[in-house]
Design a protein around this motif. Structure first.
Motif, PDB file in Angstrom:
ATOM      1  N   GLY A  50       8.258   4.916   5.251  1.00  0.00           N
ATOM      2  CA  GLY A  50       7.523   6.052   4.731  1.00  0.00           C
ATOM      3  C   GLY A  50       6.425   5.515   3.830  1.00  0.00           C
ATOM      4  O   GLY A  50       6.626   4.528   3.126  1.00  0.00           O
ATOM      5  N   ALA A  51       5.266   6.138   3.865  1.00  0.00           N
ATOM      6  CA  ALA A  51       4.137   5.665   3.066  1.00  0.00           C
ATOM      7  C   ALA A  51       3.676   6.751   2.113  1.00  0.00           C
ATOM      8  O   ALA A  51       3.803   7.944   2.404  1.00  0.00           O
ATOM      9  N   GLY A  52       3.131   6.322   0.963  1.00  0.00           N
ATOM     10  CA  GLY A  52       2.642   7.274  -0.024  1.00  0.00           C
ATOM     11  C   GLY A  52       1.600   6.645  -0.914  1.00  0.00           C
ATOM     12  O   GLY A  52       1.318   5.450  -0.826  1.00  0.00           O
ATOM     13  N   LEU A  53       1.049   7.460  -1.790  1.00  0.00           N
ATOM     14  CA  LEU A  53       0.031   6.985  -2.724  1.00  0.00           C
ATOM     15  C   LEU A  53       0.621   6.119  -3.824  1.00  0.00           C
ATOM     16  O   LEU A  53      -0.075   5.314  -4.431  1.00  0.00           O
ATOM     17  N   ASP A  54       1.924   6.308  -4.098  1.00  0.00           N
ATOM     18  CA  ASP A  54       2.606   5.475  -5.076  1.00  0.00           C
ATOM     19  C   ASP A  54       4.028   5.213  -4.591  1.00  0.00           C
ATOM     20  O   ASP A  54       4.451   5.726  -3.548  1.00  0.00           O
ATOM     21  N   ALA A  55       4.760   4.407  -5.340  1.00  0.00           N
ATOM     22  CA  ALA A  55       6.105   4.014  -4.920  1.00  0.00           C
ATOM     23  C   ALA A  55       7.053   5.205  -4.819  1.00  0.00           C
ATOM     24  O   ALA A  55       7.854   5.293  -3.879  1.00  0.00           O
ATOM     25  N   LEU A  56       6.973   6.135  -5.761  1.00  0.00           N
ATOM     26  CA  LEU A  56       7.862   7.292  -5.742  1.00  0.00           C
ATOM     27  C   LEU A  56       7.610   8.155  -4.506  1.00  0.00           C
ATOM     28  O   LEU A  56       8.548   8.575  -3.836  1.00  0.00           O
ATOM     29  N   GLN A  57       6.348   8.418  -4.195  1.00  0.00           N
ATOM     30  CA  GLN A  57       6.033   9.228  -3.023  1.00  0.00           C
ATOM     31  C   GLN A  57       6.514   8.531  -1.748  1.00  0.00           C
ATOM     32  O   GLN A  57       7.069   9.174  -0.851  1.00  0.00           O
ATOM     33  N   ALA A  58       6.347   7.224  -1.655  1.00  0.00           N
ATOM     34  CA  ALA A  58       6.824   6.488  -0.485  1.00  0.00           C
ATOM     35  C   ALA A  58       8.339   6.592  -0.339  1.00  0.00           C
ATOM     36  O   ALA A  58       8.863   6.783   0.763  1.00  0.00           O
ATOM     37  N   LEU A  59       9.060   6.506  -1.461  1.00  0.00           N
ATOM     38  CA  LEU A  59      10.517   6.621  -1.427  1.00  0.00           C
ATOM     39  C   LEU A  59      10.947   8.015  -0.995  1.00  0.00           C
ATOM     40  O   LEU A  59      11.818   8.168  -0.125  1.00  0.00           O
ATOM     41  N   VAL A  60      10.348   9.045  -1.567  1.00  0.00           N
ATOM     42  CA  VAL A  60      10.709  10.428  -1.217  1.00  0.00           C
ATOM     43  C   VAL A  60      10.429  10.691   0.264  1.00  0.00           C
ATOM     44  O   VAL A  60      11.261  11.282   0.977  1.00  0.00           O
ATOM     45  N   ILE A  61       9.299  10.247   0.749  1.00  0.00           N
ATOM     46  CA  ILE A  61       8.966  10.453   2.163  1.00  0.00           C
ATOM     47  C   ILE A  61       9.948   9.703   3.054  1.00  0.00           C
ATOM     48  O   ILE A  61      10.387  10.226   4.082  1.00  0.00           O
ATOM     49  N   SER A  62      10.351   8.504   2.659  1.00  0.00           N
ATOM     50  CA  SER A  62      11.352   7.763   3.435  1.00  0.00           C
ATOM     51  C   SER A  62      12.687   8.502   3.470  1.00  0.00           C
ATOM     52  O   SER A  62      13.329   8.583   4.519  1.00  0.00           O
ATOM     53  N   LEU A  63      13.107   9.050   2.334  1.00  0.00           N
ATOM     54  CA  LEU A  63      14.357   9.819   2.302  1.00  0.00           C
ATOM     55  C   LEU A  63      14.270  11.021   3.236  1.00  0.00           C
ATOM     56  O   LEU A  63      15.231  11.334   3.957  1.00  0.00           O
ATOM     57  N   GLN A  64      13.124  11.691   3.263  1.00  0.00           N
ATOM     58  CA  GLN A  64      12.942  12.829   4.173  1.00  0.00           C
ATOM     59  C   GLN A  64      12.945  12.372   5.628  1.00  0.00           C
ATOM     60  O   GLN A  64      13.501  13.047   6.495  1.00  0.00           O
ATOM     61  N   MET A  65      12.332  11.238   5.896  1.00  0.00           N
ATOM     62  CA  MET A  65      12.325  10.714   7.267  1.00  0.00           C
ATOM     63  C   MET A  65      13.738  10.375   7.727  1.00  0.00           C
ATOM     64  O   MET A  65      14.101  10.627   8.882  1.00  0.00           O
ATOM     65  N   ILE A  66      14.543   9.810   6.833  1.00  0.00           N
ATOM     66  CA  ILE A  66      15.935   9.521   7.176  1.00  0.00           C
ATOM     67  C   ILE A  66      16.665  10.824   7.495  1.00  0.00           C
ATOM     68  O   ILE A  66      17.377  10.913   8.495  1.00  0.00           O
ATOM     69  N   GLY A  67      16.482  11.836   6.638  1.00  0.00           N
ATOM     70  CA  GLY A  67      17.113  13.135   6.886  1.00  0.00           C
ATOM     71  C   GLY A  67      16.731  13.704   8.238  1.00  0.00           C
ATOM     72  O   GLY A  67      17.585  14.216   8.977  1.00  0.00           O
ATOM     73  N   ILE A  68      15.466  13.603   8.597  1.00  0.00           N
ATOM     74  CA  ILE A  68      15.017  14.123   9.890  1.00  0.00           C
ATOM     75  C   ILE A  68      15.623  13.314  11.038  1.00  0.00           C
ATOM     76  O   ILE A  68      16.048  13.879  12.049  1.00  0.00           O
ATOM     77  N   GLN A  69      15.684  11.983  10.891  1.00  0.00           N
ATOM     78  CA  GLN A  69      16.310  11.153  11.927  1.00  0.00           C
ATOM     79  C   GLN A  69      17.770  11.566  12.149  1.00  0.00           C
ATOM     80  O   GLN A  69      18.236  11.651  13.276  1.00  0.00           O
ATOM     81  N   ILE A  70      18.472  11.828  11.052  1.00  0.00           N
ATOM     82  CA  ILE A  70      19.885  12.223  11.158  1.00  0.00           C
ATOM     83  C   ILE A  70      20.016  13.605  11.786  1.00  0.00           C
ATOM     84  O   ILE A  70      20.759  13.795  12.750  1.00  0.00           O
TER      85      ILE A  70
END
Length: 110
Positions: A50-70
């Motif tokens: 997941g990519a974002g403008l900062d580290a927190l946004q990248a982490l949150v987007i990755s967590l959402q991507m994991i949720g969608i994959q599941i």
């Protein structure tokens, strides 16, 4: 650097199979931040970022991507996947446009 792990369990006739999820520390990449994660599905490890403008946004987007994959997996659709002993849900947030897929505690709290 690995920052956290989570395990789901896939119910199969021969017993439960652990599905490991690994999330790595966000790092600067190409002018933004990227947070890599891995899901060890039975057919092979899926690696995405997941990519974002900062580290927190990248982490949150990755967590959402994991949720969608599941939530969009055939394992969830078949009802063969679980994260917790006595509670439905997996503990990952997902984007608003697929919130109708949430179950159990995820539906209440995420």
């Amino acid at each position: 650097m690995l920052i956290l792990t989570h395990t789901l369990y896939l119910n199969r006739p021969e017993g439960e199979i652990p599905i490991a999820i690994r999330i790595y520390r966000p790092e600067p990449k190409d002018g933004c931040w990227a947070c890599t994660f891995e899901i060890d599905w039975p057919e092979g490890t899926k690696t995405m970022s997941g990519a974002g403008l900062d580290a927190l946004q990248a982490l949150v987007i990755s967590l959402q991507m994991i949720g969608i994959q599941i939530y969009t997996s055939t394992y969830h659709h078949d009802g063969a996947l679980r994260a917790y002993d006595n509670e439905e849900g997996y503990g990952f947030p997902i984007a608003r446009n697929v919130r109708d897929l949430l179950v159990g505690a995820d539906k209440i709290y995420l």
